[in-house]
Design a protein around this motif. Structure first.
Motif, PDB file in Angstrom:
ATOM      1  N   LEU A 119      44.703  40.910  46.671  1.00 43.22           N
ATOM      2  CA  LEU A 119      43.760  40.123  45.883  1.00 43.22           C
ATOM      3  C   LEU A 119      43.591  38.737  46.487  1.00 43.22           C
ATOM      4  O   LEU A 119      42.513  38.147  46.431  1.00 43.22           O
ATOM      5  CB  LEU A 119      44.264  40.001  44.445  1.00 43.22           C
ATOM      6  N   LEU A 157      38.766  44.224  44.566  1.00 47.23           N
ATOM      7  CA  LEU A 157      38.489  43.131  43.642  1.00 47.23           C
ATOM      8  C   LEU A 157      38.439  41.734  44.253  1.00 47.23           C
ATOM      9  O   LEU A 157      37.797  40.838  43.710  1.00 47.23           O
ATOM     10  CB  LEU A 157      39.546  43.121  42.521  1.00 47.23           C
ATOM     11  N   SER A 158      39.147  41.533  45.350  1.00 47.40           N
ATOM     12  CA  SER A 158      39.291  40.178  45.899  1.00 47.40           C
ATOM     13  C   SER A 158      37.955  39.493  46.154  1.00 47.40           C
ATOM     14  O   SER A 158      37.000  40.110  46.620  1.00 47.40           O
ATOM     15  CB  SER A 158      40.087  40.220  47.203  1.00 47.40           C
ATOM     16  N   MET A 159      37.924  38.193  45.864  1.00 49.32           N
ATOM     17  CA  MET A 159      36.717  37.402  46.082  1.00 49.32           C
ATOM     18  C   MET A 159      36.388  37.233  47.565  1.00 49.32           C
ATOM     19  O   MET A 159      35.265  36.886  47.912  1.00 49.32           O
ATOM     20  CB  MET A 159      36.870  36.014  45.439  1.00 49.32           C
ATOM     21  N   THR A 172      33.726  43.261  48.498  1.00 48.62           N
ATOM     22  CA  THR A 172      33.170  42.473  47.401  1.00 48.62           C
ATOM     23  C   THR A 172      31.966  41.673  47.866  1.00 48.62           C
ATOM     24  O   THR A 172      30.924  41.622  47.200  1.00 48.62           O
ATOM     25  CB  THR A 172      34.232  41.514  46.823  1.00 48.62           C
ATOM     26  N   ARG A 208      31.606  36.563  41.028  1.00 47.06           N
ATOM     27  CA  ARG A 208      32.442  36.472  39.826  1.00 47.06           C
ATOM     28  C   ARG A 208      31.967  37.458  38.751  1.00 47.06           C
ATOM     29  O   ARG A 208      32.787  37.999  37.998  1.00 47.06           O
ATOM     30  CB  ARG A 208      32.456  35.046  39.280  1.00 47.06           C
ATOM     31  N   PHE A 266      33.133  40.800  39.796  1.00 48.90           N
ATOM     32  CA  PHE A 266      34.580  40.871  39.566  1.00 48.90           C
ATOM     33  C   PHE A 266      34.882  41.231  38.116  1.00 48.90           C
ATOM     34  O   PHE A 266      35.719  42.102  37.838  1.00 48.90           O
ATOM     35  CB  PHE A 266      35.231  39.538  39.917  1.00 48.90           C
ATOM     36  N   LYS A 267      34.213  40.560  37.170  1.00 50.58           N
ATOM     37  CA  LYS A 267      34.478  40.804  35.751  1.00 50.58           C
ATOM     38  C   LYS A 267      34.177  42.246  35.380  1.00 50.58           C
ATOM     39  O   LYS A 267      34.957  42.894  34.670  1.00 50.58           O
ATOM     40  CB  LYS A 267      33.639  39.846  34.907  1.00 50.58           C
ATOM     41  N   ASN A 303      33.962  44.836  37.484  1.00 52.35           N
ATOM     42  CA  ASN A 303      34.848  45.695  38.265  1.00 52.35           C
ATOM     43  C   ASN A 303      36.261  45.710  37.689  1.00 52.35           C
ATOM     44  O   ASN A 303      36.925  46.752  37.588  1.00 52.35           O
ATOM     45  CB  ASN A 303      34.889  45.189  39.702  1.00 52.35           C
ATOM     46  N   PHE A 304      36.738  44.519  37.288  1.00 52.01           N
ATOM     47  CA  PHE A 304      38.101  44.384  36.762  1.00 52.01           C
ATOM     48  C   PHE A 304      38.294  45.242  35.522  1.00 52.01           C
ATOM     49  O   PHE A 304      39.308  45.942  35.385  1.00 52.01           O
ATOM     50  CB  PHE A 304      38.388  42.913  36.445  1.00 52.01           C
ATOM     51  N   LEU A 316      36.936  32.411  40.430  1.00 49.45           N
ATOM     52  CA  LEU A 316      36.741  32.918  39.078  1.00 49.45           C
ATOM     53  C   LEU A 316      36.134  31.863  38.147  1.00 49.45           C
ATOM     54  O   LEU A 316      35.542  32.202  37.124  1.00 49.45           O
ATOM     55  CB  LEU A 316      38.082  33.393  38.499  1.00 49.45           C
ATOM     56  N   SER A 365      29.619  46.983  41.374  1.00 47.38           N
ATOM     57  CA  SER A 365      30.949  47.502  41.038  1.00 47.38           C
ATOM     58  C   SER A 365      31.077  48.976  41.386  1.00 47.38           C
ATOM     59  O   SER A 365      32.116  49.419  41.890  1.00 47.38           O
ATOM     60  CB  SER A 365      31.218  47.307  39.537  1.00 47.38           C
TER      61      SER A 365
END
Length: 430
Positions: free
Chosen positions: A123, A167-169, A174, A186, A189-190, A192-193, A240, A367
């Motif tokens: 990550l 997930l990593s920015m 990503t 971001r 990410f939300k 996908n997380f 984030l 995602s």
């Protein structure tokens, strides 16, 4: 608007698959044929097609695709991400992160701990292969010390590595997924997380249950520096929080460099050298991205994309079907290329068209692209992740033995399928 439709226009993609996939299968080595060479040949063939058009006009079309704003921005982010990852690695952030985890792990969750450390490292540094290279020697030593199978230990490493890869920015996947779908990283990410976090939790529980009867403690000294670990947290928190990715990566690189100089990990020239090394390390993926961007634009001009879209759309009757279509598309391309970033870059424009047609949110299509490409990439025995792990283990374990313990990639794929079937997660408008 170009309404041409031609299946023949897809010939460059077929040439690429034959050159790369078929050749690799025949010679038994998926890294013998360079991906860049395969794409170069395919690009040349794309330019040479459609003889009615002037060669100069087709080259201009190719350059227009290669110079697409999303492609150039993506390449610039690759450069900054490479610089940050290299500087952080050279100043010891990876070693400190690994050692911090090993210093606090109780014996009965050592395997689960390896998975968690892998999640955090991947990550933070945005590369599954880099995580596997850093953590596999530790996992192998652990397996020998507490008498567990190498396949299980390396399965925990790869599982953790694929969590961050997805997930990593600063992960290539990503960046590529967000840019091709036109969403903020971001927001991707939300979404996908929430899709994959159940898979991570269940994976952690599985590894805890497997190691519950083992109370072995790791001996030896595991020195670490909190300030070096904090380098990764700065980038993660900044991204984030919605800070522009260019600012985050540039600031993170400067912060990592400052920490490295203050801790005598390198001097100013060592910092500059690490930046250069990181940029150069991204050269191939940047070149490939430019070639793909140009080739896809020519294929699109010749009617290939419209043909492919019609082919897919004729088999889609709903939004859910469109999401499965995107998932299948990127999954098949990843199985063919054994590279999830390339799979996303290749299929991203087509996925974007499908998403627009069926009103799929950009963050959701991004995602889906990222999750299914990482799912396929994490489980194929000829992928870089498993091959690197086998190599670090000096070929003492087979790819298929490791595959038995890749709990997270399998569960990630299951969660992604459930997310499409049920239509979750449902987030407020970005």
């Amino acid at each position: 608007m170009n309404n041409k439709k031609s299946g023949l226009a897809l010939l460059p993609l077929l040439v690429f698959l034959v050159m790369y996939l078929v050749t690799s299968i025949v010679i038994g080595d998926f890294y013998k044929m360079p991906v860049s060479v395969s794409f170069l040949v395919a690009s040349i063939i794309a330019i040479c097609m459609n003889p009615k058009e002037k060669i100069s006009d087709k080259i201009e079309i190719f350059c227009k695709g290669a110079g697409n704003t999303n492609i150039i921005i993506m390449c610039f982010i690759f450069i900054l991400a490479g610089a940050f990852a290299s500087v952080a690695r050279e100043m010891g952030a990876v070693d400190s992160t690994v050692n911090l985890g090993l210093s606090i792990l109780p014996g009965n969750i050592l395997i689960a701990g390896i998975f968690v450390i892998g999640c955090f490292i991947s990550l933070s540094i945005g590369t599954s292969v880099g995580t596997i290279v850093a953590l596999s020697p530790v996992a192998i030593g652990l397996a020998e010390k507490i008498d567990i199978s190498l396949g299980l230990a390396l399965g925990a490493v790869i599982s953790g590595a694929m969590f961050g890869d997805n997930l990593s920015m600063i992960s290539d996947t990503t960046i590529a997924a967000a840019r091709t779908q036109g969403c903020e990283m971001r927001d991707k990410f939300k979404m996908n997380f929430l899709i994959v976090v159940p898979a991570a939790i269940v994976t952690g529980i599985i590894f805890i249950l497997i190691g519950s009867g083992n109370n072995t403690a790791l001996g030896g000294d595991h020195p670490y520096s909190i300030i070096k670990v904090f380098t990764y947290l700065v980038v993660l928190i900044g991204a984030l929080s919605g800070v522009n990715v260019f600012v985050v990566l540039t600031g993170g690189t400067l912060f990592a460099g400052s920490v490295g100089i203050m801790t005598n990990s390198f001097d100013i020239w060592g910092f500059v050298s690490a930046v250069s090394k990181g940029i150069n390390g991204m050269a191939e993926i940047i070149i490939i991205s430019l070639l793909i961007g140009g080739m896809v634009e020519v294929i699109k001009f010749n009617g290939g994309i419209n043909f492919l879209l019609d082919f897919i759309k004729n088999r889609i009757s709903s939004k859910r079907g469109a999401e499965f279509g995107i998932a299948l598309l990127v999954g098949v391309v990843d199985l063919c290329t054994a590279n999830n970033t390339i799979a996303i870059v290749m299929t991203g424009p087509i996925a974007k068209d499908i998403a627009d047609e069926y009103n799929i949110e950009p963050r959701r299509s991004a995602s889906i692209l990222d999750t299914f490409s990482c799912f396929c990439q994490g489980i194929i025995p000829y992928g870089a992740q498993i091959l690197v792990a086998v190599g670090v283990a000096s070929n003492k374990v087979s790819s298929f033995h490791i595959m038995r313990h890749l709990y997270y990639p399998y569960l990630m794929g299951i969660c992604a399928v459930i997310a499409i079937l049920v239509g979750v997660p449902k987030l407020k408008e970005a």
